[in-house]
Scaffold this active site. Structure first.
Site, mmCIF file in Angstrom:
data_model
loop_
_atom_site.group_PDB
_atom_site.id
_atom_site.type_symbol
_atom_site.label_atom_id
_atom_site.label_comp_id
_atom_site.label_asym_id
_atom_site.label_seq_id
_atom_site.Cartn_x
_atom_site.Cartn_y
_atom_site.Cartn_z
ATOM 1 N N GLU A 89 -2.069 12.917 -3.181
ATOM 2 C CA GLU A 89 -2.379 13.058 -4.497
ATOM 3 C C GLU A 89 -3.865 12.577 -4.951
ATOM 4 O OE1 GLU A 89 0.639 10.697 -6.153
ATOM 5 O OE2 GLU A 89 -0.742 9.166 -6.611
ATOM 6 N N CYS A 330 -1.513 4.959 -8.094
ATOM 7 C CA CYS A 330 -1.441 5.326 -6.736
ATOM 8 C C CYS A 330 -0.213 5.605 -5.915
ATOM 9 C CB CYS A 330 -2.246 4.238 -6.010
ATOM 10 S SG CYS A 330 -2.355 4.262 -4.148
HETATM 11 S S1 SF4 Z 1 -2.960 -0.769 -2.728
HETATM 12 FE FE1 SF4 Z 1 -2.331 -1.334 -0.845
HETATM 13 S S2 SF4 Z 1 -0.619 -0.075 -0.229
HETATM 14 FE FE2 SF4 Z 1 -1.569 0.930 -1.932
HETATM 15 S S3 SF4 Z 1 -3.120 2.330 -1.046
HETATM 16 FE FE3 SF4 Z 1 -4.170 0.567 -1.487
HETATM 17 S S4 SF4 Z 1 -4.032 -0.617 0.569
HETATM 18 FE FE4 SF4 Z 1 -2.401 0.905 0.451
#
Ligand code: SF4
Length: 343
Positions: A89, A330
């Site tokens: 995404e 995310c």
């Molecule tokens: S916040 Fe942590 S688990 Fe999420 S994409 Fe970034 S590194 Fe990966």
């Protein structure tokens, strides 16, 4: 290889091997990065034979977007792509004075931050430089506006896919392409130390953001696996040693605000101490939506946190959490889609 990820030098080599005139390499580069064409067939000033070779020798975007969701509240949009049976995404973040695209660098993530949905998805590997660039061009086409800023803060850890990330950043910065300034391209790592060291050694010109999210190592370990592998004290030592090689404002600490976890007075004091010591500014990110038992703090707590950091002499940006109604955090949307899909 994805055509969008080929560098100017690689196009020169390709054209040389084909026995074509050298200037064809520049023409191809301009078609792809200047005009963001979707296929070689659109490159009308190239000979037919060369267009045919380009079509078969490289991968081209196939308008693989599987879903575009636009927030009704704040014009944030999410675009889902399917690359080679991997769902990823991209988030479009409109602000008053800029249009940002938040790109993914992996499908899923091999790290497991407790507040992030990407870490819970099945990890399906790295994206290529071309697939990263395609997210920017296709999002731009889908939204119909020109992108001004790029943040590498979507799914995945950029420094576990270092080569593709840096190559894509240089392609997006190229004057014959989108020509996005180096100060408008931010690479955000969770703290993968070998990547940070390499970034300094190579004197990469882009903005560097580091996800701190807690000012105390023991607290950080609770929410970020990466702390066990690359302890923040080691990282801070490296940052301190290399600070002089970075420009003013080139370094940011990201700090996700989680209600009742990292918003206390002692957190503010320690965070301010670290930021002042390293000369970094802070980007405060209130947790986007309730996730995994964690909540975003109320607005008064967020404002107080920000004001107290400022009062302690730290430059802190209080970022809004956009796209709450479209699972803006995310990995949330790709995760939901992947669960429903036979992929
Ligand atoms: S916040 Fe942590 S688990 Fe999420 S994409 Fe970034 S590194 Fe990966």
């Amino acid at each position: 290889m994805h055509a969008y990820g080929v560098s100017p030098e690689e196009w020169k080599d390709y054209i040389f091997q084909k026995g074509e005139n050298a200037y064809r390499a520049e023409q191809i580069f301009s078609w792809i990065h200047g005009r963001q064409v979707l296929s070689a067939a659109q490159m009308l000033n190239l000979p037919q034979t060369l267009r045919e070779s380009l079509s078969t020798d490289f991968e081209w975007p196939s308008e693989q977007q599987v879903q575009t969701l636009q927030s009704r509240r704040d014009a944030t949009a999410k675009v889902l792509f399917e690359f080679d049976r991997r769902v990823i995404e991209t988030v479009w973040l409109p602000y008053e004075n800029r249009q940002s695209v938040c790109v993914s660098v992996q499908s899923g993530c091999s790290l497991n931050c407790t507040f992030c949905a990407s870490g819970k998805m099945e990890f399906k590997g790295n994206l290529s430089a071309g697939e990263i660039v395609e997210q920017v061009y296709s999002s731009q086409n889908a939204i119909g506006k020109k992108v001004t800023n790029i943040v590498y803060m979507g799914m995945g850890e950029p420094f576990y896919n270092y080569d593709a990330v840096i190559k894509s950043a240089h392609l997006l910065h190229h004057p014959k392409g989108l020509n996005i300034g180096v100060r408008k391209i931010t690479i955000s790592t969770s703290g993968v130390l070998p990547g940070i060291i390499r970034f300094f050694e190579e004197e990469q010109p882009f903005q560097l953001a580091i996800s701190l999210h807690a000012a105390f190592p023991e607290k950080r370990r609770e929410i970020m696996d990466v702390e066990k592998k690359f302890p923040m004290q080691e990282m801070l030592k490296v940052l301190r040693a290399n600070r002089k090689s970075l420009r003013n404002n080139q370094l940011t600490f990201e700090y996700v605000l989680i209600d009742g976890f990292n918003t206390g007075k002692e957190d503010i004091r320690e965070l301010a101490k670290i930021a002042k010591d390293i000369g970094a500014k802070i980007n405060l990110i209130p947790l986007n939506t309730e996730y995994n038992g964690m909540r975003r703090p109320d607005q008064a707590t967020i404002n107080q946190f920000w004001e107290q950091l400022n009062a302690l002499g730290v430059v802190a940006v209080n970022r809004k959490s956009p796209g709450e109604d479209i699972a803006g955090a995310c990995g949330q949307l790709a995760g939901k889609w992947a669960q429903k899909s036979p992929l």
